[in-house]
Design an enzyme around this catalytic site. Structure first.
Site, PDB file in Angstrom:
ATOM      1  CB  SER A   8      -0.897   0.011   1.235  1.00  0.00           C
ATOM      2  OG  SER A   8      -1.582   1.234   1.330  1.00  0.00           O
ATOM      3  CG  HIS A  33      -4.090  -1.585  -1.817  1.00  0.00           C
ATOM      4  ND1 HIS A  33      -5.140  -2.303  -2.344  1.00  0.00           N
ATOM      5  CD2 HIS A  33      -4.614  -0.833  -0.815  1.00  0.00           C
ATOM      6  CE1 HIS A  33      -6.249  -2.016  -1.691  1.00  0.00           C
ATOM      7  NE2 HIS A  33      -5.949  -1.119  -0.751  1.00  0.00           N
ATOM      8  CG  ASP A  35      -5.641   2.228   0.839  1.00  0.00           C
ATOM      9  OD1 ASP A  35      -6.598   1.489   0.527  1.00  0.00           O
ATOM     10  OD2 ASP A  35      -4.643   1.817   1.458  1.00  0.00           O
ATOM     11  CG  MET A  37      -8.558   6.981   2.643  1.00  0.00           C
ATOM     12  SD  MET A  37      -7.703   6.942   4.241  1.00  0.00           S
ATOM     13  CE  MET A  37      -6.853   5.375   4.115  1.00  0.00           C
ATOM     14  CG  HIS A  66      -9.681   0.213  -1.048  1.00  0.00           C
ATOM     15  ND1 HIS A  66      -9.187  -0.076   0.214  1.00  0.00           N
ATOM     16  CD2 HIS A  66     -11.040   0.193  -0.924  1.00  0.00           C
ATOM     17  CE1 HIS A  66     -10.197  -0.254   1.043  1.00  0.00           C
ATOM     18  NE2 HIS A  66     -11.331  -0.095   0.372  1.00  0.00           N
ATOM     19  CG  MET A  68     -11.575   3.087   1.693  1.00  0.00           C
ATOM     20  SD  MET A  68     -10.328   2.900   2.996  1.00  0.00           S
ATOM     21  CE  MET A  68      -8.838   3.087   2.017  1.00  0.00           C
ATOM     22  CG  MET A 137     -12.249  -3.014   4.435  1.00  0.00           C
ATOM     23  SD  MET A 137     -10.636  -2.499   3.777  1.00  0.00           S
ATOM     24  CE  MET A 137      -9.933  -1.614   5.171  1.00  0.00           C
ATOM     25  CG  ASP A 175      -6.483  -2.836   3.068  1.00  0.00           C
ATOM     26  OD1 ASP A 175      -5.494  -2.676   3.809  1.00  0.00           O
ATOM     27  OD2 ASP A 175      -6.950  -1.914   2.364  1.00  0.00           O
TER      28      ASP A 175
END
Length: 216
Positions: A8, A33, A35, A37, A66, A68, A137, A175
């Site tokens: 990540s 990966h 993320d 957010m 990913h 979020m 998760m 994750d």
């Protein structure tokens, strides 16, 4: 299927992001990966399209993005154009999940759905045959460095059983808090993709840490 390791970049050194991208390129890692957010779906804010594009420019391995974020449908096309190879949205953020999954596939990306620790795996029953990836998760999303939630083993096994007949090639990703101490148990439960943040980037030898997870 041999298991995959997806470091990540949320845990990378952002003052030396290209260096860390090159480290992943040269390691035994399989995916990056990424993320995303928004400060609304989760309490933290990470980064957006410019960082994804910059990572893609130097990455030689697929970008596992990913989201979020609330209302992810607004940005699917933008993340695909920024370089995402797979796009994972949250079950909890998508009122029209089938439509969202089809939109991701139409953009040429792998389609994934993530579930939070308190979301039952049964919620995936009517969509699992259409997915390329399920992300379980194992911490509450929003921050790195959290403690692994032990019930994750059961949830992974449930997803594996649910997909056995309808989608045997499903990527089952975990994750949060993944490391040497729990990866073997997660593999035994049925997981085959592992997001690694602190367990890689806090190590003195990051490439060796990736190799350790890859060979578990």
């Amino acid at each position: 299927m041999n298991h995959l390791i997806a470091p990540s970049i949320l845990s990378a050194d952002f003052a030396n992001l290209q260096r860390d991208v090159e480290m992943i390129n040269n390691s035994e890692a399989d995916w990056f990966h990424v993320d995303i957010m928004d400060g609304m779906f989760v309490p933290n804010i990470s980064f957006g399209f410019p960082v994804v594009k910059a990572t893609k420019q130097h990455a030689t391995k697929p970008l596992d993005v990913h989201l979020m974020i609330v209302d992810p449908d607004r940005y699917l096309k933008d993340f695909a154009e920024a370089g995402a190879d797979s796009i994972t949205v949250h079950y909890e953020a998508c009122p029209h999940l089938h439509r969202t999954v089809q939109a991701i596939k139409q953009l040429g990306c792998r389609a994934g759905v993530a579930i939070n620790p308190a979301t039952p795996t049964a919620m995936l029953k009517d969509i699992i045959a259409d997915l390329d990836l399920v992300l379980v998760m194992s911490v509450n999303p929003g921050f790195g460095g959290q403690k692994f939630i032990e019930h994750t083993y059961t949830k992974v096994a449930e997803v594996k059983a649910m997909s056995a007949n309808s989608n045997p090639n499903l990527y089952i990703e975990v994750d949060g808090g993944v490391g040497e101490q729990n990866i073997k148990g997660l593999i035994e439960a049925g997981a085959n993709v592992f997001v690694a943040g602190n367990s890689v980037f806090s190590a003195a030898d990051q490439s060796a840490a990736i190799s350790l997870l890859k060979r578990s």
